[in-house]
Write a protein that holds these residues in place. Structure first.
Motif, PDB file in Angstrom:
ATOM      1  N   GLY A  63       1.026  -1.526  -0.148  1.00  0.00           N
ATOM      2  CA  GLY A  63      -0.062  -0.373   0.328  1.00  0.00           C
ATOM      3  C   GLY A  63       0.473   1.014   0.168  1.00  0.00           C
ATOM      4  N   ASP A  64       0.268   2.271   0.124  1.00  0.00           N
ATOM      5  CA  ASP A  64       1.015   3.542   0.437  1.00  0.00           C
ATOM      6  C   ASP A  64       1.146   4.083   1.922  1.00  0.00           C
ATOM      7  N   SER A  65       1.080   5.282   1.831  1.00  0.00           N
ATOM      8  CA  SER A  65       1.350   6.370   3.324  1.00  0.00           C
ATOM      9  C   SER A  65       0.685   5.380   4.315  1.00  0.00           C
ATOM     10  N   ILE A  66      -0.727   4.533   4.066  1.00  0.00           N
ATOM     11  CA  ILE A  66      -1.005   4.500   4.715  1.00  0.00           C
ATOM     12  C   ILE A  66      -1.598   2.853   5.889  1.00  0.00           C
ATOM     13  N   THR A  67      -0.613   2.252   5.186  1.00  0.00           N
ATOM     14  CA  THR A  67      -0.051   0.823   4.973  1.00  0.00           C
ATOM     15  C   THR A  67       0.703   0.847   5.639  1.00  0.00           C
ATOM     16  N   TYR A  68       1.722   1.937   5.620  1.00  0.00           N
ATOM     17  CA  TYR A  68       3.569   2.529   5.697  1.00  0.00           C
ATOM     18  C   TYR A  68       2.958   2.846   7.694  1.00  0.00           C
ATOM     19  N   GLY A  69       2.611   3.276   7.594  1.00  0.00           N
ATOM     20  CA  GLY A  69       1.686   4.110   8.932  1.00  0.00           C
ATOM     21  C   GLY A  69       2.045   6.057   8.648  1.00  0.00           C
ATOM     22  N   ALA A  70       1.929   6.042   8.364  1.00  0.00           N
ATOM     23  CA  ALA A  70       2.725   7.902   8.535  1.00  0.00           C
ATOM     24  C   ALA A  70       1.388   8.295   9.833  1.00  0.00           C
ATOM     25  N   GLY A  71       2.470   8.981  10.741  1.00  0.00           N
ATOM     26  CA  GLY A  71       1.919  10.199  11.478  1.00  0.00           C
ATOM     27  C   GLY A  71       1.634   8.563  12.532  1.00  0.00           C
ATOM     28  N   ILE A  72       2.662   7.496  12.704  1.00  0.00           N
ATOM     29  CA  ILE A  72       2.326   6.539  13.806  1.00  0.00           C
ATOM     30  C   ILE A  72       3.664   6.396  14.381  1.00  0.00           C
ATOM     31  N   LYS A  73       4.440   7.454  15.076  1.00  0.00           N
ATOM     32  CA  LYS A  73       5.737   6.882  15.383  1.00  0.00           C
ATOM     33  C   LYS A  73       6.180   5.558  15.275  1.00  0.00           C
ATOM     34  N   ASP A  74       5.403   4.775  16.642  1.00  0.00           N
ATOM     35  CA  ASP A  74       5.891   3.563  16.827  1.00  0.00           C
ATOM     36  C   ASP A  74       5.753   2.789  16.113  1.00  0.00           C
ATOM     37  N   VAL A  75       6.715   1.955  15.612  1.00  0.00           N
ATOM     38  CA  VAL A  75       6.964   0.882  14.395  1.00  0.00           C
ATOM     39  C   VAL A  75       5.184  -0.201  14.617  1.00  0.00           C
ATOM     40  N   ALA A  76       5.644  -0.868  16.532  1.00  0.00           N
ATOM     41  CA  ALA A  76       4.702  -1.589  16.279  1.00  0.00           C
ATOM     42  C   ALA A  76       3.721  -1.094  16.618  1.00  0.00           C
ATOM     43  N   ASP A  77       2.924  -0.140  16.377  1.00  0.00           N
ATOM     44  CA  ASP A  77       1.614   0.096  16.424  1.00  0.00           C
ATOM     45  C   ASP A  77       1.057   0.746  14.911  1.00  0.00           C
ATOM     46  N   ARG A  78       1.980  -0.268  14.004  1.00  0.00           N
ATOM     47  CA  ARG A  78       1.958   0.074  12.452  1.00  0.00           C
ATOM     48  C   ARG A  78       0.868  -0.888  12.404  1.00  0.00           C
ATOM     49  N   TYR A  79      -0.279  -0.762  11.670  1.00  0.00           N
ATOM     50  CA  TYR A  79      -0.987  -1.671  11.099  1.00  0.00           C
ATOM     51  C   TYR A  79      -0.677  -3.392  10.746  1.00  0.00           C
ATOM     52  N   PRO A  80      -0.212  -3.509   9.826  1.00  0.00           N
ATOM     53  CA  PRO A  80       0.980  -4.598  10.037  1.00  0.00           C
ATOM     54  C   PRO A  80       1.904  -5.588  10.768  1.00  0.00           C
ATOM     55  N   ALA A  81       2.369  -4.852  11.513  1.00  0.00           N
ATOM     56  CA  ALA A  81       2.573  -5.239  12.859  1.00  0.00           C
ATOM     57  C   ALA A  81       1.975  -5.573  13.758  1.00  0.00           C
ATOM     58  N   ILE A  82       1.350  -5.536  13.803  1.00  0.00           N
ATOM     59  CA  ILE A  82      -0.129  -5.441  14.990  1.00  0.00           C
ATOM     60  C   ILE A  82      -0.692  -6.628  14.406  1.00  0.00           C
ATOM     61  N   LEU A  83      -0.826  -7.166  13.477  1.00  0.00           N
ATOM     62  CA  LEU A  83      -1.757  -7.590  12.349  1.00  0.00           C
ATOM     63  C   LEU A  83      -0.737  -9.217  12.452  1.00  0.00           C
ATOM     64  N   GLY A  84       0.540  -8.977  12.950  1.00  0.00           N
ATOM     65  CA  GLY A  84       1.376 -10.014  12.747  1.00  0.00           C
ATOM     66  C   GLY A  84       1.563 -10.284  14.431  1.00  0.00           C
TER      67      GLY A  84
END
Length: 235
Positions: A63-84
């Motif tokens: 995806g784009d920045s929505i998937t990347y997690g723009a604006g979410i500082k902690d990588v662990a809080d971005r959806y792919p990480a939490i999905l994992g």
């Protein structure tokens, strides 16, 4: 397969479906269905739990920045990480989001030309979740969307289907757009991009559709969930 066509709230529908397909699974407790809980739960449902695997099942979030997690500082809080985390050790989930990317090959920053795209293919995923189209909703792309978006999406799907792993693929209609400073227009997303997404997946039994827009559009707290009008928060 449109997962919002059933009766009941999205949370109720997805939770019930999970219990049907994963009767012995320990499901997370959510007080409400926020922006990302919805995609996590649906993705968990779709990730065929009956497949026995000695190695991890590879999941690519494209995806784009929505998937990347723009604006979410902690990588662990971005959806792919939490999905994992939700899927557990059986799955290897990777974030292949690229900020500003378009699905259109003729866009100013086409996903096709990013390292994220090529890395996602080298990853040889067995499950692919594609959520692109938000950046294609700028006014400058209206003629291109009508002419090329559906074909470009079909080509992208095929580029993953042709991989050795022959992955299962889900295409998402992106989250809603509110007034923003990025030049991204909600009406263009709904009236131009969405019909092209539907046209691209129509009749392809190997591609499933997740309507993230419909699942989120009428939420009373949507302005909190989309603080800049485009990118979901970690809330």
């Amino acid at each position: 397969m449109n997962l919002v066509s059933k009766q009941g709230s999205p949370f109720t529908v997805v939770k019930s479906a999970l219990r049907t397909y994963l009767p012995t699974a320990r499901l997370p407790r959510f007080a409400s269905l926020n922006t990302w809980n919805c995609l996590w739960l649906i993705s968990l449902l779709l990730a065929s739990p009956t497949v026995e695997a000695a190695v991890q099942i590879r999941v690519a979030c494209v995806g784009d920045s929505i998937t990347y997690g723009a604006g979410i500082k902690d990588v662990a809080d971005r959806y792919p990480a939490i999905l994992g985390k939700m899927l557990g050790n059986r799955f290897a989930v990777r974030n292949f989001g690229h900020g500003g990317a378009t699905l259109l090959k003729e866009g100013l920053s086409p996903y096709w030309k990013t390292q994220a795209y090529w890395k996602s293919r080298v990853f040889n995923p067995e499950l692919v979740i594609i959520m692109l189209g938000t950046n294609d909703s700028r006014d400058i792309y209206k003629p291109l969307v009508t002419r090329s978006f559906s074909k470009d999406l079909q080509d992208m799907v095929a580029s993953y289907q042709d991989l050795p792993a022959a992955p299962k693929i889900w295409v998402c209609k992106p989250v809603p757009i509110l007034p923003n400073d990025f030049g991204i227009v909600s009406a263009n997303l709904r009236k131009n991009v969405f019909p092209q997404i539907s046209r691209a997946v129509l009749g392809d039994s190997d591609v499933q559709l997740i309507d993230m827009h419909k699942l989120m559009a009428n939420r009373s707290d949507i302005m909190t969930l989309l603080p800049d009008g485009v990118h979901p928060s970690a809330a």
